[in-house]
Scaffold this motif. Structure first.
Motif, PDB file in Angstrom:
ATOM      1  N   PRO A 167     -16.261  15.645   9.390  1.00  0.00           N
ATOM      2  CA  PRO A 167     -16.734  14.247   8.903  1.00  0.00           C
ATOM      3  C   PRO A 167     -18.013  14.713   7.789  1.00  0.00           C
ATOM      4  O   PRO A 167     -18.519  13.874   6.928  1.00  0.00           O
ATOM      5  CB  PRO A 167     -17.518  13.942  10.062  1.00  0.00           C
ATOM      6  CG  PRO A 167     -16.725  14.308  11.245  1.00  0.00           C
ATOM      7  CD  PRO A 167     -16.175  15.812  10.911  1.00  0.00           C
ATOM      8  N   GLN A 168     -18.394  16.242   7.745  1.00  0.00           N
ATOM      9  CA  GLN A 168     -19.312  16.487   6.743  1.00  0.00           C
ATOM     10  C   GLN A 168     -18.569  16.474   5.540  1.00  0.00           C
ATOM     11  O   GLN A 168     -19.363  16.621   4.250  1.00  0.00           O
ATOM     12  CB  GLN A 168     -19.754  17.946   6.790  1.00  0.00           C
ATOM     13  CG  GLN A 168     -20.810  18.079   8.308  1.00  0.00           C
ATOM     14  CD  GLN A 168     -20.949  19.507   8.524  1.00  0.00           C
ATOM     15  OE1 GLN A 168     -20.824  20.413   7.705  1.00  0.00           O
ATOM     16  NE2 GLN A 168     -21.569  19.772   9.686  1.00  0.00           N
ATOM     17  N   ALA A 169     -17.408  16.424   5.165  1.00  0.00           N
ATOM     18  CA  ALA A 169     -16.491  16.322   4.044  1.00  0.00           C
ATOM     19  C   ALA A 169     -16.796  17.392   3.034  1.00  0.00           C
ATOM     20  O   ALA A 169     -16.793  17.064   1.747  1.00  0.00           O
ATOM     21  CB  ALA A 169     -16.764  14.792   3.338  1.00  0.00           C
ATOM     22  N   ASN A 170     -17.258  18.621   3.258  1.00  0.00           N
ATOM     23  CA  ASN A 170     -17.346  19.749   2.512  1.00  0.00           C
ATOM     24  C   ASN A 170     -16.234  20.134   1.529  1.00  0.00           C
ATOM     25  O   ASN A 170     -16.406  20.170   0.573  1.00  0.00           O
ATOM     26  CB  ASN A 170     -17.952  20.710   3.079  1.00  0.00           C
ATOM     27  CG  ASN A 170     -19.428  20.723   4.057  1.00  0.00           C
ATOM     28  OD1 ASN A 170     -19.683  21.189   4.980  1.00  0.00           O
ATOM     29  ND2 ASN A 170     -20.124  19.684   3.533  1.00  0.00           N
ATOM     30  N   ALA A 171     -14.944  19.958   2.298  1.00  0.00           N
ATOM     31  CA  ALA A 171     -13.982  20.448   1.292  1.00  0.00           C
ATOM     32  C   ALA A 171     -13.879  19.408   0.322  1.00  0.00           C
ATOM     33  O   ALA A 171     -13.400  19.874  -0.652  1.00  0.00           O
ATOM     34  CB  ALA A 171     -12.919  20.393   2.406  1.00  0.00           C
ATOM     35  N   SER A 172     -13.859  18.121   0.581  1.00  0.00           N
ATOM     36  CA  SER A 172     -13.692  17.080  -0.355  1.00  0.00           C
ATOM     37  C   SER A 172     -14.385  17.212  -1.318  1.00  0.00           C
ATOM     38  O   SER A 172     -14.294  17.323  -2.664  1.00  0.00           O
ATOM     39  CB  SER A 172     -13.909  15.719   0.458  1.00  0.00           C
ATOM     40  OG  SER A 172     -12.952  15.462   1.446  1.00  0.00           O
ATOM     41  N   ARG A 173     -15.885  17.479  -1.086  1.00  0.00           N
ATOM     42  CA  ARG A 173     -16.915  17.637  -2.123  1.00  0.00           C
ATOM     43  C   ARG A 173     -16.495  18.915  -3.325  1.00  0.00           C
ATOM     44  O   ARG A 173     -16.581  18.849  -4.312  1.00  0.00           O
ATOM     45  CB  ARG A 173     -18.325  17.754  -1.871  1.00  0.00           C
ATOM     46  CG  ARG A 173     -19.366  17.558  -2.729  1.00  0.00           C
ATOM     47  CD  ARG A 173     -20.810  17.959  -2.423  1.00  0.00           C
ATOM     48  NE  ARG A 173     -20.796  19.354  -1.752  1.00  0.00           N
ATOM     49  CZ  ARG A 173     -20.726  20.759  -2.345  1.00  0.00           C
ATOM     50  NH1 ARG A 173     -20.721  20.365  -3.838  1.00  0.00           N
ATOM     51  NH2 ARG A 173     -20.765  21.825  -1.970  1.00  0.00           N
ATOM     52  N   ARG A 174     -16.140  19.859  -2.352  1.00  0.00           N
ATOM     53  CA  ARG A 174     -16.066  21.116  -3.171  1.00  0.00           C
ATOM     54  C   ARG A 174     -14.658  21.237  -3.922  1.00  0.00           C
ATOM     55  O   ARG A 174     -14.659  21.885  -5.061  1.00  0.00           O
ATOM     56  CB  ARG A 174     -16.013  22.259  -2.182  1.00  0.00           C
ATOM     57  CG  ARG A 174     -17.476  22.636  -1.547  1.00  0.00           C
ATOM     58  CD  ARG A 174     -17.515  23.811  -0.730  1.00  0.00           C
ATOM     59  NE  ARG A 174     -18.417  23.707   0.348  1.00  0.00           N
ATOM     60  CZ  ARG A 174     -18.583  24.732   1.056  1.00  0.00           C
ATOM     61  NH1 ARG A 174     -17.681  25.639   1.561  1.00  0.00           N
ATOM     62  NH2 ARG A 174     -19.308  24.380   2.307  1.00  0.00           N
ATOM     63  N   LEU A 175     -14.016  20.259  -3.735  1.00  0.00           N
ATOM     64  CA  LEU A 175     -12.680  20.027  -4.601  1.00  0.00           C
ATOM     65  C   LEU A 175     -12.964  19.180  -5.595  1.00  0.00           C
ATOM     66  O   LEU A 175     -12.137  18.739  -6.383  1.00  0.00           O
ATOM     67  CB  LEU A 175     -11.319  19.585  -3.613  1.00  0.00           C
ATOM     68  CG  LEU A 175     -10.987  20.865  -2.922  1.00  0.00           C
ATOM     69  CD1 LEU A 175      -9.933  20.214  -1.861  1.00  0.00           C
ATOM     70  CD2 LEU A 175     -10.209  21.898  -3.694  1.00  0.00           C
ATOM     71  N   ASN A 176     -14.261  18.642  -5.588  1.00  0.00           N
ATOM     72  CA  ASN A 176     -14.779  17.723  -6.592  1.00  0.00           C
ATOM     73  C   ASN A 176     -13.839  16.250  -6.683  1.00  0.00           C
ATOM     74  O   ASN A 176     -13.765  15.694  -7.546  1.00  0.00           O
ATOM     75  CB  ASN A 176     -14.466  18.053  -8.028  1.00  0.00           C
ATOM     76  CG  ASN A 176     -15.335  17.570  -9.062  1.00  0.00           C
ATOM     77  OD1 ASN A 176     -16.496  16.832  -8.670  1.00  0.00           O
ATOM     78  ND2 ASN A 176     -15.075  17.536 -10.361  1.00  0.00           N
TER      79      ASN A 176
END
Ligand SMILES: Nc1ncnc2c1ncn2[C@@H]1O[C@H](COP(=O)(O)OP(=O)(O)O)[C@@H](O)[C@H]1O
Ligand SMILES: [Mg+2]
Length: 290
Positions: free
Chosen positions: A56-65
Motif C-alpha cells: 500500500p506504500q506504492a513505492n514500486a509504482s512511484r519508482r517506475l514513474n
C-alpha cells in the motif's frame, strides 16, 4: 556470467509465466529496489515483465514513474483483488513512465494506499486466493511476474504467496533483516499448504544495502548469512550506493542505467542476480516481441 549465458533454451511449455514474490518480514531491506532493478535487468535482456505492486506504500509504482491522476482514477491491484474475478487484473495493467525499452517490456499492476483495505477481507473464506484469481488468465503474455510485497507476512503477502511459484527474499545485513528472512523461510515451509500452494519454494536470498565500511555488516555477509542460507545465498551482494537512491528519488524516477557510471555499476550487479533468477526458475530465452 550474463543473463544470456545462463538462461535455459528449453521452452517453458507453461500456460502462464512463473510468478516470484519478493518478500521479507522487514521493511527497508531493499525488496522494492530489488524488484524494480531485477525487472529492469530482465527487460534489458528482452523479457516481458509484469511488476505487481502489492504494498500500500506504492513505492514500486512511484519508482517506475507511474503517475496516479486523482482527476482520472484508474483501477489498481486493490480493485483487481476485491473484484474476485478470474483474469480481472488485466483491466488494471498500467504503463510505466520509464523510457524504452523498459516502457515496452515492463507492465505494472499499480498500488495505492487503499490496498490496505483488502486486509479487512483476510477472514473471508477463499480471499487469500483472490490475487491468484485476478492474475490467472491475465498474465499469460509475460515471461515473468515479480510481486513486490509489503514488509510483513500478513494478508497481502499471503495473497502473493498463494499466487506465486517462488519466493525471493531480500535482506539487509543487520539482525532484524536476517531475522525477517529466517521468519519468512519458516513461514513458507510451514504455511504454503494452508495457502493452497504446497509447491511454493524459496528461490533464493539476496543481500542488499551492504555498507562494507561497517564491521557488523561485513561479519553478517561473510559469516552469519552464508551459515544460515548456504548455496541459496545469491551473489553478488548489493552494496549501499547513492546511485540506487538517486534513481529512486530523481524527478522523475529513472532506471539505474540512466545515471552514468555509478548506476551502470549497480545495474551490472542486478544483471547478475537476474541471471541467477532465470537459472533458478528455468526461465526460457526471451521470446521476443509478443
Ligand atoms: N543498494 C542500495 N543503496 C542505496 N540505497 C538503497 C539500496 N537499496 C535500497 N536502497 C534505499 O533504501 C530504502 C529502502 O529500500 P526499499 O527497496 O524501499 O526497501 P523495502 O521495499 O524492503 O522496504 C529506499 O530509500 C531505497 O531507495
Ligand atoms: Mg518496499
Amino acid at each position: 556470467m550474463t543473463l544470456a549465458d545462463t538462461v535455459s533454451d528449453t521452452p517453458q511449455h507453461r500456460s502462464r509465466p512463473y510468478r516470484v514474490a519478493v518478500a521479507n518480514n522487514k521493511g527497508g531491506s531493499g525488496k522494492t529496489a530489488t524488484t524494480i532493478n531485477l525487472a529492469a535487468a530482465l527487460a534489458e535482456a528482452g523479457y516481458y515483465v509484469l511488476v505487481v505492486d502489492l504494498d500500500p506504500q506504492a513505492n514500486a509504482s512511484r519508482r517506475l514513474n507511474y503517475v496516479h491522476d486523482p482527476a482520472n482514477p484508474q483501477p489498481t491491484v486493490s480493485e483487481a483483488i476485491k473484484a474476485d474475478i478470474e483474469g480481472v487484473a488485466a483491466d488494471a495493467f498500467a504503463e510505466i513512465g520509464w523510457p524504452e525499452p523498459y516502457s515496452e517490456r515492463i507492465t505494472l499492476l499499480p498500488s495505492r494506499t487503499d490496498l490496505e483495505n483488502r486486509t479487512l477481507e483476510a477472514g473471508v473464506l477463499g480471499a487469500v486466493l483472490r490475487l491468484k484469481k485476478a492474475l490467472d488468465g491475465a498474465d499469460n503474455d509475460f515471461d515473468i511476474v515479480l510481486i513486490d510485497c509489503p514488509p510483513n507476512l500478513g494478508h497481502l503477502t499471503q495473497l502473493a504467496l498463494a499466487a506465486s511459484d517462488f519466493v525471493l527474499c531480500v535482506m539487509d545485513p543487520e539482525y532484524d533483516g536476517i531475522d525477517g528472512a529466517v521468519t519468512l523461510r519458516g513461514f513458507v515451509d510451514s504455511k504454503a499448504a494452508l495457502l493452497h500452494n504446497p509447491g511454493l519454494q524459496m528461490a533464493g536470498y539476496i543481500v542488499d544495502r551492504v555498507d562494507t565500511r561497517t564491521g557488523a555488516h561485513r561479519f553478517q555477509v561473510e559469516t552469519t548469512i552464508p551459515e544460515l542460507f548456504g548455496d541459496d545465498l545469491w551473489q553478488p551482494i548489493i552494496p549501499e550506493r547513492v546511485a540506487v537512491k538517486d534513481a529512486a528519488d530523481a524527478a522523475p524516477p529513472r532506471p539505474l542505467r540512466a545515471l552514468g557510471r555509478d548506476g551502470e555499476d549497480m545495474a551490472t550487479r542486478f544483471d547478475q542476480l537476474a541471471a541467477r533468477l532465470a537459472d533458478r526458475i528455468g526461465l526460457a530465452l526471451p521470446t521476443g516481441v509478443k
